[in-house]
Scaffold this active site. Structure first.
Site, short mmCIF file in Angstrom:
data_model
loop_
_atom_site.label_atom_id
_atom_site.label_comp_id
_atom_site.label_asym_id
_atom_site.label_seq_id
_atom_site.Cartn_x
_atom_site.Cartn_y
_atom_site.Cartn_z
N THR A 111 103.10 1.47 0.90
CA THR A 111 102.27 2.45 0.20
C THR A 111 101.14 2.95 1.10
OG1 THR A 111 102.72 1.28 -1.87
CG2 THR A 111 100.89 2.84 -1.88
N THR A 112 100.53 2.02 1.86
CA THR A 112 99.44 2.39 2.75
C THR A 112 99.91 3.32 3.86
OG1 THR A 112 98.44 0.24 2.28
CG2 THR A 112 97.57 1.42 4.17
N TYR B 213 108.02 4.32 -12.25
CA TYR B 213 108.24 5.40 -13.19
C TYR B 213 109.39 5.13 -14.17
CZ TYR B 213 108.48 10.01 -15.30
OH TYR B 213 108.49 11.03 -16.22
N TYR C 100 108.06 -6.62 -3.97
CA TYR C 100 106.67 -6.17 -4.08
C TYR C 100 106.36 -5.86 -5.54
CZ TYR C 100 102.58 -3.11 -3.11
OH TYR C 100 101.35 -2.51 -3.08
N ARG D 266 100.68 0.48 -9.92
CA ARG D 266 101.32 1.68 -9.39
C ARG D 266 102.71 1.93 -9.97
NH1 ARG D 266 99.43 4.40 -4.67
NH2 ARG D 266 97.62 3.42 -3.71
N LYS E 98 105.37 -10.11 -2.60
CA LYS E 98 104.02 -9.60 -2.41
C LYS E 98 103.47 -9.39 -3.81
CE LYS E 98 101.36 -5.64 -0.72
NZ LYS E 98 101.41 -4.27 -0.13
N ILE F 36 99.47 -9.34 2.60
CA ILE F 36 99.82 -8.04 3.17
C ILE F 36 98.59 -7.18 2.91
CG2 ILE F 36 101.35 -6.04 3.07
CD1 ILE F 36 103.62 -7.94 2.39
#
Length: 292
Positions: A44-45, A107, A133, A138, A162, A204
């Site tokens: 994502t980062t 989603y 993850y 999110r 994660k 992470i």
């Protein structure tokens, strides 16, 4: 392959709208020089949501090539489209990444049974380590500890998680249900130390983009049992944890790196620059940490 310690969720440098390969390679090299324990490209980062498939695959290959086996590379390869996740994960293995980081489908809001089926479908197509993850803030779905235990039991490739719920009770239950051989990594900088204190392997990290040495030292201290040193580093970095999330990640981190002279600030829409007020707060936090 063990994923432990401080693992940076790398930003992806851009220049004039394109991937800045030269800056990315230099950034990876600096991370390794600073003592980082592992790297995650295309998380994502790394603004993976705005990378084309071609760009996504290229970023992973650049990272693997630059690292040359010196630290583990855990390639972001998840998607809310199972077929797409399979494609990206297979390509990450082909690129010789050491494992793949797979976000829960966002989603779609799958059931727990749907999550198991999703990861089983991926596991059937690859034979290298997979780290799941879990970031409900999110994705709108929480991968429960009991479901993780099922994944561990039924999918040999799933070797860790994660965990980014920010809920230490959930982290504790994951460790209880999945056992000490399961790699539990914090997905939030502020829970890195508490997670390691109860049996996690590391973090992470977002802030290790700009303080890789300090985050690596904190993880080394925590994992070796030196909680006095680990706590001192944790609290010294706490203002940076907050500053990195003044606005949506990774805009503050890219701004911090620009202030430090690593590479110019550039994000892709729908990410935008920080407001002037938040930019000033970030600058103050970096200055007080001795980074400017």
């Amino acid at each position: 392959m063990e994923f432990r310690g401080a693992i940076t969720a790398l930003v992806t440098p851009f220049r004039n709208g394109e991937i800045d390969e030269e800056a990315f390679r230099a950034f990876i090299e600096w991370q390794i020089e600073q003592g980082i324990h592992g790297l995650v490209p295309c998380g994502t980062t790394g603004e993976s949501a705005t990378l084309s498939h071609e760009e996504h695959k290229r970023v992973i290959r650049i990272c693997v090539d630059q690292v040359k086996g010196r630290v583990p590379v855990l390639a972001g390869a998840g998607s809310n489209n199972t077929r797409e996740a399979i494609e990206l994960t297979k390509d990450a293995q082909k690129a010789k990444a050491d494992g793949a980081l797979l976000i829960t489908p966002y989603y779609n809001k799958p059931t727990q049974a749907g999550l198991v089926a999703h990861f089983k479908a991926i596991g059937e197509k690859v034979d290298f380590p997979l780290i799941v993850y879990n970031v409900p803030s999110r994705t709108a779905v929480n991968l429960l500890p009991e479901t993780l235990a099922t994944l561990k039991k039924e999918i040999p490739q799933v070797v860790g998680v994660k965990e980014a719920t920010g809920d230490l009770n959930q982290v504790s239950r994951v460790l209880e249900f999945c056992g000490e051989d399961f790699m539990v990594l914090s997905g939030d900088d502020f829970t890195a130390l508490p997670t390691m204190a109860i049996g996690g392997r590391g973090v992470i990290s977002v802030v290790s983009n700009f303080v890789p040495g300090k985050m690596a030292a904190m993880c080394d201290a925590a994992l070796s049992g030196d909680l006095t040193k680990a706590k001192a580093l944790h609290y010294a970095m706490s203002p940076l944890y907050r500053a990195a999330f003044l606005e949506t990640n990774p805009a503050p981190t890219k701004e911090a790196l620009a202030m430090m002279g690593r590479f110019p600030f550039e994000v892709r829409l729908p990410m935008v620059p920080l407001t002037p007020a938040n930019r000033e707060k970030l600058k103050t936090a970096l200055s007080e940490a001795g980074l400017l």
